[in-house]
Design an enzyme around this catalytic site. Sequence first.
Site, PDB file in Angstrom:
ATOM      1  N   HIS A 143       0.809  -1.218   0.000  1.00  0.00           N
ATOM      2  CA  HIS A 143       0.000   0.000   0.000  1.00  0.00           C
ATOM      3  C   HIS A 143       0.847   1.276   0.000  1.00  0.00           C
ATOM      4  O   HIS A 143       0.702   2.148   0.854  1.00  0.00           O
ATOM      5  CB  HIS A 143      -0.978   0.015   1.175  1.00  0.00           C
ATOM      6  CG  HIS A 143      -1.994  -1.072   1.137  1.00  0.00           C
ATOM      7  ND1 HIS A 143      -3.002  -1.173   2.055  1.00  0.00           N
ATOM      8  CD2 HIS A 143      -2.152  -2.126   0.297  1.00  0.00           C
ATOM      9  CE1 HIS A 143      -3.741  -2.236   1.782  1.00  0.00           C
ATOM     10  NE2 HIS A 143      -3.237  -2.840   0.714  1.00  0.00           N
ATOM     11  N   TYR A 246     -12.305  10.732   3.596  1.00  0.00           N
ATOM     12  CA  TYR A 246     -12.984   9.733   2.768  1.00  0.00           C
ATOM     13  C   TYR A 246     -13.230   8.410   3.495  1.00  0.00           C
ATOM     14  O   TYR A 246     -13.660   7.436   2.879  1.00  0.00           O
ATOM     15  CB  TYR A 246     -12.235   9.568   1.450  1.00  0.00           C
ATOM     16  CG  TYR A 246     -12.419  10.801   0.599  1.00  0.00           C
ATOM     17  CD1 TYR A 246     -13.428  10.890  -0.338  1.00  0.00           C
ATOM     18  CD2 TYR A 246     -11.638  11.935   0.828  1.00  0.00           C
ATOM     19  CE1 TYR A 246     -13.651  12.042  -1.071  1.00  0.00           C
ATOM     20  CE2 TYR A 246     -11.852  13.100   0.113  1.00  0.00           C
ATOM     21  CZ  TYR A 246     -12.856  13.150  -0.835  1.00  0.00           C
ATOM     22  OH  TYR A 246     -13.087  14.310  -1.536  1.00  0.00           O
TER      23      TYR A 246
END
Length: 363
Positions: A143, A246
């Site tokens: 990631h 988000y």
Amino acid sequence: MIKKIALTLVLLPFLMFANIDTFNYKVENLVSNLGKVWGMVVLDKDKILFTEKNGKIGILSLSSRKIDYLSNTPIVYYKGQGGLLDVQKSPNFDKDKSLYFTYVKELMGKGVTTLAKAKFIDNKLQDWQDLLVTKSSSDTSRHFGSRITFDEEGHLYFTVGDRGVRPNAQDLTNHAGTVIRLNFDGTIPKDNPFLENSQALDEIYSYGHRNIQGIFYDKKTKRLWAIEHGPRGGDEINLIEKGKNYGWPVISYGKEYWSPLAVGEGTHKAGMEQPIKFYSPSIAPSSLIIYSGKLFKELEGKFLIGSLKLTHLNIITMNKNAKSVDEQRILENLYERIRTVLELKDGRILFSTDSGKIYLLRR
């Protein structure tokens, strides 16, 4: 609108023909046997510069299909999902000859996503400069993000994944799980959203992201778009706005890898943004462009998204209100993990795959 599928395929050694109603195209395999091509950028009408995750940087001639590799490339942390990632050309490239890269740099035995800049002169990289070595270190090798885009006001945006440590994405004291905004020279814009917050890093533009591997600024609508990996389900297309949260990992449309349990607290929470579109099951999105319509009029203004897990090119139609109104999938019969998508000056489309190939989509 691209209508539902009526595929006719004729396979030749290096050429595939397909028809989807009015969308007619040919797919040609230009080169094979490369490393994993992560990023590509147009240098001129004939030449493409590309990055390989293993750290190589090459120049492909579209006419001859010859590849020349550069010699003075950076040392990268090539481990797990780390390596040499995106490349983008400065909006002022004709004058400043600048290329921007994201790559994973080793610090104290760990990898961190890094934004760098270099001059491209006489087919050589010169004056390599790290603009931001992010605060995103973790014990994992996954990631890292990362993609780059530019707006029309002198800003550069690039993405950093949550580094496999979920709480990072809600912690503004590190860069993991964020979209970062800088000036072209690496300085911090004076109107970045967290400049007055002593508990936040000044470079952060938005946060609460899991692992964005596609970002694109649409000059026509002045909107910044991103697509990110969810866990098991829950990939998201998001309209990125200044200072917004988000939600990852507090809210998600995905499930845990180890059970059918939902991730986090649910799909909604006050103060956290909803995706414009989510995918379940995941397609594993790898890149994002908005197509101009120069060659394929049927695709004008549509989102072209590379898919890794489900091996196709994902085509999304957004209406003027930034709502997803249609989705189509092509190239599924290639059975290739599509890593990055690039539009050429004449409207032809290049895409790379994790098997080390670069394909051309043309009439």
